[in-house]
Each structure stands twice: as structure tokens, then as C-alpha cells.
Design a protein around this motif. Structure first.
Motif, PDB file in Angstrom:
ATOM      1  N   PHE A 189     -16.513  14.499   4.670  1.00 41.49           N
ATOM      2  CA  PHE A 189     -15.440  14.541   3.683  1.00 41.49           C
ATOM      3  C   PHE A 189     -14.216  15.263   4.225  1.00 41.49           C
ATOM      4  CE2 PHE A 189     -18.373  14.048  -0.257  1.00 41.49           C
ATOM      5  CZ  PHE A 189     -18.644  12.759   0.153  1.00 41.49           C
ATOM      6  N   ARG A 190     -14.501  16.306   4.997  1.00 42.51           N
ATOM      7  CA  ARG A 190     -13.411  17.062   5.577  1.00 42.51           C
ATOM      8  C   ARG A 190     -12.648  16.204   6.583  1.00 42.51           C
ATOM      9  NH1 ARG A 190     -14.529  22.849   8.226  1.00 42.51           N
ATOM     10  NH2 ARG A 190     -12.364  23.300   8.777  1.00 42.51           N
ATOM     11  N   ASP A 191     -13.387  15.429   7.358  1.00 41.30           N
ATOM     12  CA  ASP A 191     -12.741  14.542   8.327  1.00 41.30           C
ATOM     13  C   ASP A 191     -11.887  13.511   7.604  1.00 41.30           C
ATOM     14  OD1 ASP A 191     -14.086  15.930  10.203  1.00 41.30           O
ATOM     15  OD2 ASP A 191     -15.662  14.431  10.527  1.00 41.30           O
ATOM     16  N   LYS A 192     -12.412  13.020   6.494  1.00 44.85           N
ATOM     17  CA  LYS A 192     -11.695  12.035   5.687  1.00 44.85           C
ATOM     18  C   LYS A 192     -10.361  12.624   5.211  1.00 44.85           C
ATOM     19  CE  LYS A 192     -13.160   9.209   1.738  1.00 44.85           C
ATOM     20  NZ  LYS A 192     -13.253   7.851   2.220  1.00 44.85           N
ATOM     21  N   ALA A 193     -10.423  13.861   4.707  1.00 45.10           N
ATOM     22  CA  ALA A 193      -9.215  14.525   4.219  1.00 45.10           C
ATOM     23  C   ALA A 193      -8.222  14.699   5.360  1.00 45.10           C
ATOM     24  CB  ALA A 193      -9.559  15.875   3.608  1.00 45.10           C
ATOM     25  N   ASN A 194      -8.736  15.097   6.525  1.00 45.14           N
ATOM     26  CA  ASN A 194      -7.823  15.350   7.639  1.00 45.14           C
ATOM     27  C   ASN A 194      -7.235  14.076   8.215  1.00 45.14           C
ATOM     28  OD1 ASN A 194      -7.471  18.258   8.106  1.00 45.14           O
ATOM     29  ND2 ASN A 194      -9.706  18.211   8.092  1.00 45.14           N
ATOM     30  N   ALA A 195      -8.016  12.980   8.139  1.00 52.99           N
ATOM     31  CA  ALA A 195      -7.476  11.697   8.592  1.00 52.99           C
ATOM     32  C   ALA A 195      -6.282  11.295   7.723  1.00 52.99           C
ATOM     33  CB  ALA A 195      -8.563  10.624   8.535  1.00 52.99           C
ATOM     34  N   LEU A 196      -6.423  11.484   6.407  1.00 51.73           N
ATOM     35  CA  LEU A 196      -5.312  11.177   5.499  1.00 51.73           C
ATOM     36  C   LEU A 196      -4.114  12.085   5.767  1.00 51.73           C
ATOM     37  CD1 LEU A 196      -6.853  10.525   1.970  1.00 51.73           C
ATOM     38  CD2 LEU A 196      -5.278   9.046   3.194  1.00 51.73           C
TER      39      LEU A 196
ATOM     40  N   ARG B 163      -4.417  13.384  -2.059  1.00 47.96           N
ATOM     41  CA  ARG B 163      -5.424  13.644  -3.090  1.00 47.96           C
ATOM     42  C   ARG B 163      -5.632  12.414  -3.970  1.00 47.96           C
ATOM     43  NH1 ARG B 163      -4.311  18.409  -7.126  1.00 47.96           N
ATOM     44  NH2 ARG B 163      -2.887  16.839  -7.970  1.00 47.96           N
ATOM     45  N   ALA B 164      -4.526  11.682  -4.218  1.00 52.51           N
ATOM     46  CA  ALA B 164      -4.643  10.505  -5.071  1.00 52.51           C
ATOM     47  C   ALA B 164      -5.412   9.381  -4.379  1.00 52.51           C
ATOM     48  CB  ALA B 164      -3.257  10.027  -5.487  1.00 52.51           C
ATOM     49  N   LEU B 165      -5.484   9.427  -3.036  1.00 47.74           N
ATOM     50  CA  LEU B 165      -6.082   8.306  -2.289  1.00 47.74           C
ATOM     51  C   LEU B 165      -7.452   8.599  -1.695  1.00 47.74           C
ATOM     52  CD1 LEU B 165      -2.928   7.027  -0.402  1.00 47.74           C
ATOM     53  CD2 LEU B 165      -4.270   5.730  -2.052  1.00 47.74           C
ATOM     54  N   ILE B 166      -7.872   9.872  -1.712  1.00 48.76           N
ATOM     55  CA  ILE B 166      -9.055  10.250  -0.935  1.00 48.76           C
ATOM     56  C   ILE B 166     -10.315   9.509  -1.352  1.00 48.76           C
ATOM     57  CG2 ILE B 166      -9.609  12.233  -2.404  1.00 48.76           C
ATOM     58  CD1 ILE B 166     -10.051  12.944   1.101  1.00 48.76           C
ATOM     59  N   HIS B 167     -10.437   9.185  -2.633  1.00 47.78           N
ATOM     60  CA  HIS B 167     -11.659   8.536  -3.101  1.00 47.78           C
ATOM     61  C   HIS B 167     -11.524   7.011  -3.059  1.00 47.78           C
ATOM     62  CE1 HIS B 167      -8.949   9.090  -6.418  1.00 47.78           C
ATOM     63  NE2 HIS B 167      -9.587   8.199  -7.142  1.00 47.78           N
ATOM     64  N   GLU B 168     -10.536   6.540  -2.279  1.00 52.40           N
ATOM     65  CA  GLU B 168     -10.310   5.109  -2.089  1.00 52.40           C
ATOM     66  C   GLU B 168     -10.247   4.350  -3.406  1.00 52.40           C
ATOM     67  OE1 GLU B 168     -13.146   3.696   0.785  1.00 52.40           O
ATOM     68  OE2 GLU B 168     -12.742   5.417   2.076  1.00 52.40           O
ATOM     69  N   PRO B 169      -9.316   4.768  -4.287  1.00 50.66           N
ATOM     70  CA  PRO B 169      -9.210   4.079  -5.570  1.00 50.66           C
ATOM     71  C   PRO B 169      -8.639   2.690  -5.345  1.00 50.66           C
ATOM     72  CG  PRO B 169      -7.369   5.581  -5.311  1.00 50.66           C
ATOM     73  CD  PRO B 169      -8.260   5.794  -4.127  1.00 50.66           C
TER      74      PRO B 169
END
Lengths: 259, 275
Positions: free
Chosen positions: B127-134, B163-169
Motif C-alpha cells: 500500500f505504501r508503494d502504491k501511495a508513493n507511485a501516485l 488520496r482521491a485515486l488511491i483506491h482506484e475508483p
């Protein structure tokens, strides 16, 4: 340098305290004040040191009742504050009763507590509790009520439950308010405990002072007062330090690391 | 004039949806009966006079407000706030001050399934990697461990997009996200948002007051009337992507801007009756 300013400020504060005691000592010496009315600080400190072994269990007693009352008061305050802070209806409904209860001078409920529980530790704990929970309630409720509506919308749109929002946003947000109120509450609890001990107990610093006063042992009365002042300050300092550590984020806006 | 049936499936559909706040004599109509269809992957901007119900449409799509009449269908189902996982961003970035930027961005993962149940396990790794990629994508590489008060307004708004995109809405709802920023930062963020949209392809509904912003970002611009709002005009914007700030000064773009401007000036002058 801010550190130097800080040090200078502390030196001034310490100086003022010393000056206060010196002036007191000189005033007594020059006016030949009887130690039955106002003993000199040097006499008081001597008494304090001599009687310390006798005072010690009473200090522990007062501290124990204060802390017990404080812990229960905080628990009650957090629960009530959370209920009131989350629901507008609960807030409007409960607030008048709470204000009414908190406006009663707490010395007036001690006789009732003694009637129910006898004199001693229990009424002291309950008095401490009843006097210290109110600032906690108010601060928790305020903290919860100031959550940004936009953030709430963002989370609700994600499907967050009320509890999710409370747990992740509401409660952490109240922490600075909560810890600020702990400082106040612990001082209040201390006042409550001593008050009850003074009126109705055979243990604790409040009782020592009461007994000493009826024996005209005035230096001991003042020694008790000094002990109380010391304890009160110590409790306040401990909770200030905890506050600083836990909620540093709320006061750190100043030392921006400019990136 | 809604577009003719597009080939992509419908992401949002408002059919005769209206919203009235309050009841009886104190009822305030916010949105007149509105029909709007947005296909999946579309980028739609809503423009119009202030208080015309643009944000109400956004709140309808997010499930935060239920329609008084009509229906709102998102992803093939009638909306109920619980079931949606839409990403939202407002003008105020509302980063939580006690968390690092990284953890702020991961907040939706703490709430939305399937991430929620894995949060404890993966928050320090995947999850941390995901946040940092964004964060890297919006030009905030290396800022993940900073606290919000250490970032400027523009940086916070970028983090807000993350933050609006992290959960791939599949649906991203933006309510004047760049309204509080200066012109240059705003233009910079348009490009960043365009880049994010082109890689992640969510359906986007953007409410804005800035016609250049709408023209730069959107594939379609809906103009709304004054309160109680309804959709007056539906323009598709055909400029090639990726668009650049320079393009916003070219004659075609300026002409579109002036057309939209005229519509809004008109709408402001003639408030609508009833709903």
C-alpha cells in the motif's frame, strides 16, 4: 536565539518565586509576626522536613484518591463527550443537565457522599471525579464537532461508517483538546480530593491540615499547604509533558522545515 | 441536448432527478429535473453561475444526497452511499495534520474493501508503494514522509488528488479542486490531472468556475442555469490530448470559451422559475 530568551524567562520566573519567599521572611521578621498567625517560610520548610515521615503516607493517600477520581472522571468524561460530540440531539438534550450539575459547588455534595459511603477514601474519590469530568466532556465534544465537513463527505462517499469516521478522524482530532483538558482536570481532581479529605476523612493532607489547625500547629498547616502546592504543580507539569509528546502535531506549525 | 447513445457503458445516469432541500414553505429547490448521462471513462465538466446546483449533482453522484424526485443510477445501480467507492476531492485538501502525507493518502484504503481487510498487513509494503507511485506521478516524489504543514497549498492539492485515486475508483468527483490556487499552480495541476486521467481512465465529473480549466480538461462541458439548476447546454470538446496550456490561447479554444461565457452570462440574467 529563542533558547536563550526561554532561559532568561525561566530565570525571571524562578527569581520571582525566591523574591516572594524572601519578602515573606523579611516581613515576618520585621513586624515580629507571631508564628501562630503567619510562620516564616524557613520555619515552614524546617517543619516540612522534620515531619516528612509522618506526612508521607498522607501524601500517598491524597495522590491515590486524586488519581483514582481522575481516572474514573476521564473515563466518564470521554464517553459522555463522545456521545455529545457525535450527536447534535444528544448535545442539545444533555447540555443543560451537565451545566446544571457542574455549577453545583462540589463542597456541597461531600456531606451527601459521606451520608452514603461514610467518611474516608470513597467520598474523596467521588468528589474528585465529579469535579474533573466536566472539562473533559466539553473538550472532547468540541473536538468532535470541529471535524471538517468536506473530509466527512470524502469518507462517507467511500462508504465509511460513522464509527470509521469517529475512529480515524474524530477521535485523533480531539487529542489536543483532550490532553489540554487533562491538565485542567487533574488539577480539579486534586482540588476535589483535598476538599473532601478536609471535610470528612481521617487520612490525607487535607485532614492533616485540619487536625494541625485545631491544635494550633500553624507551621504544620502551612507545611501541608506547601505540599499541596508542590503536588498540584507536579501533576500539572506531568500532564503538560505528556500533552507535548502526544500532540506535538497540533503545535508544530511554527518550525516549518521549508522544502 | 444529451449525447446520442455512446458505445461505452453508462457510468452515471440522472433521470428526471431533482433535489429540494427542506420541506413545505421553507423548501429550497436546488436542482430542477435534470437528465444527464455520462459514459464510463468520460471527463465531464459542469459550469454555471454560482449556487446553480453544480455541487448538488456531484453530491447526487456520490450518494451523499438522495434525489427528491427521479433516479440516480451509478454503475448500473441506484445510488446508496454505502455501496459506492467514489473518489472525491474538494477545494480544501483536508489532509489530517497528525499523519504523514503517505498515510493521509492511504486513508481510503483503510475504509474501502478489498483493501480494508488487508490494511494492517500491507500498509508498510504494497500500500505504501502504491501511495508513493501516485505521489511520484504528481511530482511529489520523496514527500510521503512529510507532514501536511510542511507542504505548500499546491502540493497539498496534488496529495489530495492522490488520496482521491488511491483506491482506484471508477468514478472521480472533483468540486473546484483548484479554486484556491494561484494561476500558475493551477495550470500546472491541470496537466497533472490530465496525466492521471489518461493513465487511470476513471470517469470524472468536475465542477469548476474556470472556463479555461473546463476546456483544458474536459471531453464534455455541461452548462447549467441559475438556481434551481438544470442543464442548458452540452458541448463536446474535441481538442487533441494531451492538451497544453498554450492551446488554451488558440482561436478555437478562445471561441469555445466565449460561447460558454455568453451562455453563463445569459443564465445569470434570467433566473429559472419553478422546478
Amino acid at each position: 536565539m529563542p533558547d536563550l530568551d526561554n532561559l532568561r524567562q525561566k530565570a525571571w520566573s524562578a527569581g520571582l518565586i525566591v523574591l516572594f519567599f524572601v519578602a515573606w521572611e523579611l516581613f515576618c521578621l520585621m513586624t515580629g509576626m507571631s508564628d501562630l498567625i503567619l510562620p516564616r517560610p524557613s520555619q515552614i520548610f524546617t517543619t516540612l522536613i522534620q515531619k516528612f515521615p509522618i506526612l508521607w503516607p498522607h501524601i500517598l493517600q491524597t495522590l491515590a484518591t486524586t488519581m483514582l477520581g481522575f481516572v474514573f472522571g476521564v473515563a466518564l468524561g470521554v464517553v459522555l463527550g463522545a456521545i455529545i460530540g457525535v450527536s447534535k440531539t444528544a448535545y442539545d438534550t444533555c447540555y443543560p443537565l451537565l451545566v446544571g450539575f457542574s455549577s453545583i459547588p462540589k463542597v456541597a455534595i461531600v456531606p451527601i457522599l459521606v451520608l452514603w459511603f461514610g467518611s474516608g477514601t470513597v467520598p474523596a474519590v467521588l468528589t474528585a471525579l465529579s469535579i474533573c469530568f466536566f472539562p473533559i466532556v466539553v473538550n472532547i465534544a468540541t473536538g468532535l464537532a470541529t471535524t471538517e465537513p468536506e473530509l466527512e463527505d470524502v469518507l462517507k462517499a467511500l462508504g465509511a461508517s460513522k464509527f470509521d469516521i469517529l475512529w480515524n478522524v474524530g477521535l485523533p482530532r480531539t487529542m489536543p483538546f483532550f490532553f489540554a483538558s487533562l491538565k485542567v482536570a487533574v488539577s480539579y481532581a486534586f482540588v476535589g480530593a483535598v476538599l473532601s479529605e478536609t471535610v470528612a476523612s481521617n487520612r490525607g493532607i487535607g485532614n492533616v491540615m485540619m487536625t494541625a489547625s485545631s491544635n494550633f500547629n500553624v507551621p504544620l498547616v502551612f507545611a501541608g499547604l506547601f505540599v499541596l502546592a508542590g503536588l498540584g504543580v507536579a501533576l500539572y507539569v506531568v500532564f503538560s509533558l505528556i500533552e507535548g509528546r502526544v500532540t506535538g502535531w497540533a503545535t508544530r506549525k511554527n518550525d516549518l522545515i521549508a522544502t | 441536448m444529451p449525447l446520442a447513445d455512446s458505445p461505452a457503458p453508462i457510468a452515471i445516469e440522472l433521470s428526471d432527478a431533482s433535489v429540494t432541500f427542506g420541506r413545505g414553505s421553507r423548501a429550497v429547490p436546488a436542482l430542477a429535473k435534470t437528465n444527464l448521462r455520462i459514459a464510463e471513462g468520460e471527463f465531464v465538466a459542469l459550469v454555471g453561475p454560482s449556487g446553480c446546483g453544480k455541487s448538488t449533482i456531484l453530491r447526487l453522484a456520490s450518494g451523499l444526497v438522495q434525489p427528491t424526485t427521479g433516479a440516480v443510477i451509478v454503475g448500473g445501480r441506484e445510488v446508496a452511499a454505502r455501496a459506492l467507492r467514489v473518489g472525491m476531492a474538494f477545494q480544501n485538501p483536508t489532509m489530517l495534520p497528525w499523519m504523514t502525507i503517505e498515510r493521509n493518502i492511504m486513508l481510503p484504503l483503510k475504509i474501502v474493501e478489498p483493501y480494508r481487510s488487508q490494511f494492517r498487513k500491507l500498509r508498510r509494503t504494497a500500500f505504501r508503494d502504491k501511495a508513493n507511485a501516485l505521489l511520484e506521478q504528481v511530482g511529489l516524489k520523496g514527500f510521503g514522509s512529510n507532514y501536511p504543514w510542511q507542504l505548500s497549498g499546491g502540493m497539498l492539492q496534488r496529495a489530495n488528488l492522490c488520496r482521491a485515486l488511491i483506491h482506484e475508483p471508477r468514478l472521480l468527483l472533483l468540486d473546484e479542486p483548484f479554486g484556491a490556487l494561484d494561476q500558475f499552480t493551477r495550470e500546472e495541476l491541470w496537466s497533472i490531472l490530465q496525466g492521471l486521467w489518461m493513465t487511470h481512465k476513471p470517469t470524472v465529473l468536475l465542477v469548476t468556475h474556470d472556463l479555461r480549466e473546463a476546456g483544458f480538461l474536459a471531453g464534455r462541458i455541461c452548462v447549467m442555469s441559475a438556481r434551481p439548476g438544470r442543464i442548458l447546454d452540452d458541448n463536446s470538446v474535441e481538442f487533441a490530448r494531451p492538451r497544453t496550456v498554450a492551446m488554451t490561447f488558440e482561436p478555437d479554444f478562445v471561441a469555445l470559451n466565449q460561447k460558454l461565457r455568453a451562455l453563463i452570462v445569459d443564465a445569470r440574467a434570467t433566473p429559472q422559475e419553478g422546478g
